[in-house]
Structures are given as structure tokens and as C-alpha cells.
Design an enzyme around this catalytic site. Structure first.
Site, mmCIF file in Angstrom:
data_model
loop_
_atom_site.group_PDB
_atom_site.id
_atom_site.type_symbol
_atom_site.label_atom_id
_atom_site.label_comp_id
_atom_site.label_asym_id
_atom_site.label_seq_id
_atom_site.Cartn_x
_atom_site.Cartn_y
_atom_site.Cartn_z
ATOM 1 N N ARG A 189 61.407 56.813 13.008
ATOM 2 C CA ARG A 189 61.749 57.974 12.184
ATOM 3 C C ARG A 189 60.564 58.573 11.411
ATOM 4 O O ARG A 189 60.412 59.798 11.389
ATOM 5 C CB ARG A 189 62.901 57.644 11.216
ATOM 6 N N GLY A 219 77.846 58.526 11.463
ATOM 7 C CA GLY A 219 76.946 57.485 11.954
ATOM 8 C C GLY A 219 76.119 56.977 10.788
ATOM 9 O O GLY A 219 76.407 55.961 10.170
ATOM 10 N N TYR A 257 60.003 62.284 12.681
ATOM 11 C CA TYR A 257 60.520 63.355 11.809
ATOM 12 C C TYR A 257 59.776 63.441 10.491
ATOM 13 O O TYR A 257 60.232 64.138 9.593
ATOM 14 C CB TYR A 257 61.994 63.121 11.455
ATOM 15 N N CYS A 281 48.563 51.761 18.770
ATOM 16 C CA CYS A 281 47.333 52.549 18.898
ATOM 17 C C CYS A 281 47.602 54.046 18.899
ATOM 18 O O CYS A 281 47.443 54.713 19.932
ATOM 19 C CB CYS A 281 46.605 52.115 20.152
HETATM 20 N N1 LLP Z 1 78.449 63.133 16.521
HETATM 21 C C1 LLP Z 1 77.564 63.695 17.367
HETATM 22 C C2 LLP Z 1 78.048 64.488 18.472
HETATM 23 C C3 LLP Z 1 76.191 63.503 17.163
HETATM 24 O O1 LLP Z 1 75.329 64.061 17.991
HETATM 25 C C4 LLP Z 1 75.744 62.714 16.075
HETATM 26 C C5 LLP Z 1 74.318 62.478 15.845
HETATM 27 C C6 LLP Z 1 76.714 62.135 15.238
HETATM 28 C C7 LLP Z 1 78.061 62.377 15.483
HETATM 29 C C8 LLP Z 1 76.354 61.278 14.068
HETATM 30 O O2 LLP Z 1 75.629 61.963 13.136
HETATM 31 P P1 LLP Z 1 75.285 61.281 11.728
HETATM 32 O O3 LLP Z 1 76.588 61.072 10.989
HETATM 33 O O4 LLP Z 1 74.614 60.004 12.006
HETATM 34 O O5 LLP Z 1 74.408 62.248 11.056
HETATM 35 N N2 LLP Z 1 67.746 60.144 15.185
HETATM 36 C C9 LLP Z 1 67.990 61.079 14.106
HETATM 37 C C10 LLP Z 1 69.443 61.470 14.019
HETATM 38 C C11 LLP Z 1 69.993 62.029 15.306
HETATM 39 C C12 LLP Z 1 71.446 62.392 15.212
HETATM 40 C C13 LLP Z 1 71.997 62.693 16.547
HETATM 41 N N3 LLP Z 1 73.394 62.970 16.577
HETATM 42 C C14 LLP Z 1 67.463 60.476 12.814
HETATM 43 O O6 LLP Z 1 66.941 59.364 12.832
HETATM 44 O O7 LLP Z 1 67.535 61.109 11.774
#
Ligand code: LLP
Length: 414
Positions: free
Chosen positions: A312, A275, A316, A342
Site C-alpha cells: 500500500r 472489506g 498508493y 531493490c
Molecule cells: N465491493 C467491491 C465490488 C469492491 O470492489 C470492493 C473493493 C469492496 C466491496 C470492498 O471495499 P472496502 O470496503 O474494502 O473499501 N487495495 C486497495 C483497495 C482496493 C479496493 C477494491 N475494491 C487499498 O489497499 O486501499
């Protein structure tokens, strides 16, 4: 951040001046580079060339239809986690036969919709879900393709909110239980066992945890083969990190090379669910400085983007570089870059040294992943517009919301 360049003190994405984006579409505004998206996808895909693989872009990172459509055109599959994401993929021209359905809480209507669309497989996260998919498939006389998401109990060494591969996490099937659940899956009449899946977390900056998880997946795959359960694919999830600041994530060749070595000679098709890696450094959030507030303790640059636009930092404590769109001469001052919401947690960046004036534009970098996708309407703030830069061209890919739209589904009491 890719595709960004400075031309005589003015910031451009590809060949478009960010100042022009702001004058045409206003701020706050997400701006993406088509070239950066395309090049990053191509590099990721090419790194696995020569082995049978499928890239399933994790829709949750950025689910704008233009982004999904671009990836679909490049041949990508998709990783979805809701019926809503399935509808987006279909609306964007994505191929359901290249779509995997992940997530711990799939509802019966979502399972039904995915079966009817013909997804590649369900990444199953519990024994109960397995039974439910079998039942729903039986009701419409279908055979549901399933893969078990195993929890390998590996420390991804990332932010605890985005680590998913440890024993105490809600995700996946405990490693010790997986083999017997596979055996059960193989006996259920409306299921077809097709693969194995794991995803240990996001923003990983080392290769070792991926390999540790893969090793466990391979062990289980061999045990299953001994049980007569032969898998067609192995899905290693997403998680490859990007550079926001000083992190040095493995480069794509290193990551892919390590996976390649570990898989040598395996007949299974490899599935990956990146992602952030594909979109994170292809987008930025453009915002305007409303007010400068200079104090004895701290200075604040109050901008028109906030935690509702980019969650973010607040969620985090994530770091995003913030740079002026117009370079000014003069001594920088140290600012807290904050939004109008706010809450004291509403910040985009702490202690940033900037030479700015009220009315200036700032670019919050590396915001292509989990930026717009996690935005909200908190404080009744319409969500930002989204724009795709393509060479010298600009495309509005999501209009700015209007306030009336925000409450159009609400009704006063009779
Ligand atoms: N596959 C599954 C089952 C997942 O849960 C996720 C992300 C991905 C793939 C993709 O992961 P990536 O390649 O993007 O690391 N909101 C958080 C990140 C949450 C990720 C959730 N799952 C942030 O802004 O850092």
C-alpha cells in the site's frame, strides 16, 4: 488500530506481547486480533439492526481462511471476485447462499463454479457478461440470479486507483444504459433478476458520495418497478473508510443512519460489502530492524518487511503508522522506514521519528486490510506468516512460506 495496548513500554495486541509473537513465529509477520475483528463486525451489523440486511464481507481485503471462518461463524455472507475466492469461502465454511459474486471479468468456468455452488447472485458488470451468464446457466439447466452493478457516476473523493464509481471507470454499467439492460435481462430465459448493486470506491471518508449513489440506485429501482421489474435487494457495496492517520471517516452509526433514512419504507433487503472497515484496524505487520543507516541527508531504518509484504505505501503512497514494540528512552531520529527490496519505491513510511536500535521490532499498524492479501514474492521473498491473537492465546493461521515452495512449480528446460 484496535486492541493495541502499551504495558510498561511494551506493545501488546489483546493480552499478547508482540515480542512474544516475533520470538515464536519470526518476522515479518501479520498479527490480527480476534476480538477486534469480532467487535467490529458486531458493531457494523448492529448498526443496521431493525432493517432486513446482509453483510457480505469483501474477501479481497483479507482472505485468510481463519478470518473468513470467523466471519462465517458470526453470520456474515461474502463478496467474492474470483473463482479462487469462492473456493476459499467454501473451504472456510462460508455459505454460498449468502455470497455475491462481483468483478468485471468473470470467466465461464468461474460462472459455472458459482452457479454450481449456488451463490446468492452475480453482480453483473456488462451486457456481454449478462449474455454469458445466461448461456452458462442454460448449459446446465439453471436459473442464474443476477443483479446489475450500475455505475452511478459519483465522485467518491478517494485515491484514483480505488475510486470506481466515475463514468470513465471500467466498473459497472453506465447509469443511462442500466434500465434497458435490465429489460433485456428480464427477457433472458436462464436469468432471474434479483437486485441492483453499486460500489463507488474504497476508503471513503464522507457520507455524501454514498448517499448520492444510493439516490441514483433508488431512482432506477423505481423506474424498474414501473417496468414491472421488482427487485428483491439493493447492494450498496463497500467502501467505508477507516482511520490510518488524520482521516475522520463517518462513524458507523452516521453511515448506517444515513442509509437507513434514505431507505425508509423500502421493501428491499439491503446488502453491504464492507472489506477494509471490518479488518483494517484489526491487524498489524510486525517487522524487525535489520540495519540503521545514518546519513547526511537522510537516515534509513532498513527493516525485514518490504513492499512485497505491504504494497500500500508503494502503490498508493498510503500512510501506515509505525511504532516501536519496545519503547526506548532517548531522542528520536527521523527515519525513512524501508525494506530490503531493490527498488527506491520500497518503503513502508517516510520521515518517521523513532527511537530505535538495530534488532528492535516495529509494528506497522492498520495493516489488516489489503496487506497480506496483496503481498507477493517479489525478490523471491517468502510471504510472511499470519498469526491470530485471541485473548492471551496465539494461533498460527498461515505458515511462513519457504523458498523451495516458491519455485516448486518451476522447471528448467529439458
Ligand atoms: N465491493 C467491491 C465490488 C469492491 O470492489 C470492493 C473493493 C469492496 C466491496 C470492498 O471495499 P472496502 O470496503 O474494502 O473499501 N487495495 C486497495 C483497495 C482496493 C479496493 C477494491 N475494491 C487499498 O489497499 O486501499
Amino acid at each position: 488500530m484496535n486492541g493495541l495496548n502499551d504495558c510498561q513500554g511494551r506493545l501488546f495486541l489483546e493480552s499478547v506481547a508482540l515480542g512474544e509473537v516475533a520470538s515464536r513465529f519470526g518476522t515479518p509477520c501479520y498479527v490480527y486480533s480476534r476480538k477486534a475483528l469480532t467487535d467490529t463486525y458486531a458493531a457494523f451489523d448492529a448498526a443496521f439492526s431493525g432493517i432486513d440486511h446482509l453483510v457480505c464481507y469483501a474477501v479481497k481485503a483479507n482472505s485468510n481462511l481463519a478470518v473468513l471462518n470467523l466471519f462465517a461463524r458470526l453470520g456474515s455472507g461474502f463478496d467474492i471476485v474470483s473463482g479462487g475466492e469462492l473456493q476459499r469461502v467454501l473451504a472456510a465454511g462460508g455459505d454460498p447462499a449468502k455470497t455475491v459474486f462481483s468483478g468485471v471479468g468473470k470467466s465461464s468456468p468461474e460462472i459455472l463454479a458459482a452457479l454450481e455452488a449456488g451463490v446468492l447472485c452475480f453482480n453483473v458488470e456488462s451486457a456481454s457478461e449478462l449474455s454469458r451468464i445466461d448461456r452458462v446457466a442454460g448449459e446446465i439447466g439453471r436459473l442464474a440470479p443476477v443483479s446489475l452493478r450500475v455505475n452511478p457516476d459519483v465522485d467518491a473523493r478517494t485515491h484514483p486507483y480505488i475510486a470506481t464509481g466515475l463514468k470513465d471507470s471500467k466498473f459497472g454499467i453506465p447509469f443511462e444504459e442500466a434500465r434497458s439492460l435490465y429489460r433485456r435481462a428480464a427477457t433472458l430465459p436462464h436469468l432471474r433478476v434479483v437486485g441492483i448493486d453499486c460500489h463507488i470506491g474504497s476508503q471513503l471518508t464522507e457520507t455524501a458520495p454514498f448517499l448520492a449513489a444510493l439516490e441514483r440506485v433508488l431512482t432506477l429501482t423505481d423506474e424498474l418497478a414501473a417496468d414491472g421489474i421488482v427487485l428483491e435487494h439493493m447492494d450498496l457495496g463497500g467502501g467505508l473508510g477507516i482511520r490510518y492517520r488524520e482521516e475522520v471517516p463517518p462513524d458507523i452509526a452516521e453511515y448506517a443512519g444515513a442509509i437507513r433514512n434514505a431507505l425508509a419504507g423500502r421493501p428491499q433487503r439491503l446488502i453491504l460489502e464492507p472489506g477494509r472497515f471490518l479488518v483494517g484496524n484489526a491487524g498489524l505487520l510486525l517487522t524487525r530492524v535489520e540495519y540503521l543507516k545514518h546519513g547526511s541527508q537522510r537516515n534509513f531504518a532498513i527493516v525485514d518487511a518490504a513492499m512485497n509484504d505491504l504494497a500500500r505505501p508503494a502503490l498508493y503512497d498510503a500512510y501506515h503508522a509505525i511504532v516501536p514494540v519496545l519503547r526506548r528512552d532517548g531522542r528520536p531520529r527521523r527515519y525513512e522506514v524501508v525494506g530490503p527490496v531493490c527498488e527506491s519505491g520500497d518503503f513502508l513510511g517516510h520521515e518517521r521519528d523513532l527511537t530505535v536500535e538495530e534488532g528492535d521490532l516495529l509494528a506497522v499498524l492498520s495493516a489488516g486490510a489489503y496487506g497480506m492479501a496483496m503481498s507477493s514474492n517479489y525478490n523471491t521473498r517468502p510471504r510472511a506468516a499470519e498469526v491470530m491473537v485471541d485473548g492471551g492465546a496465539l494461533h498460527l493461521i498461515r505458515e511462513r512460506e519457504t523458498v523451495v515452495e516458491l519455485f516448486s512449480l518451476e522447471k528448467p528446460l529439458p
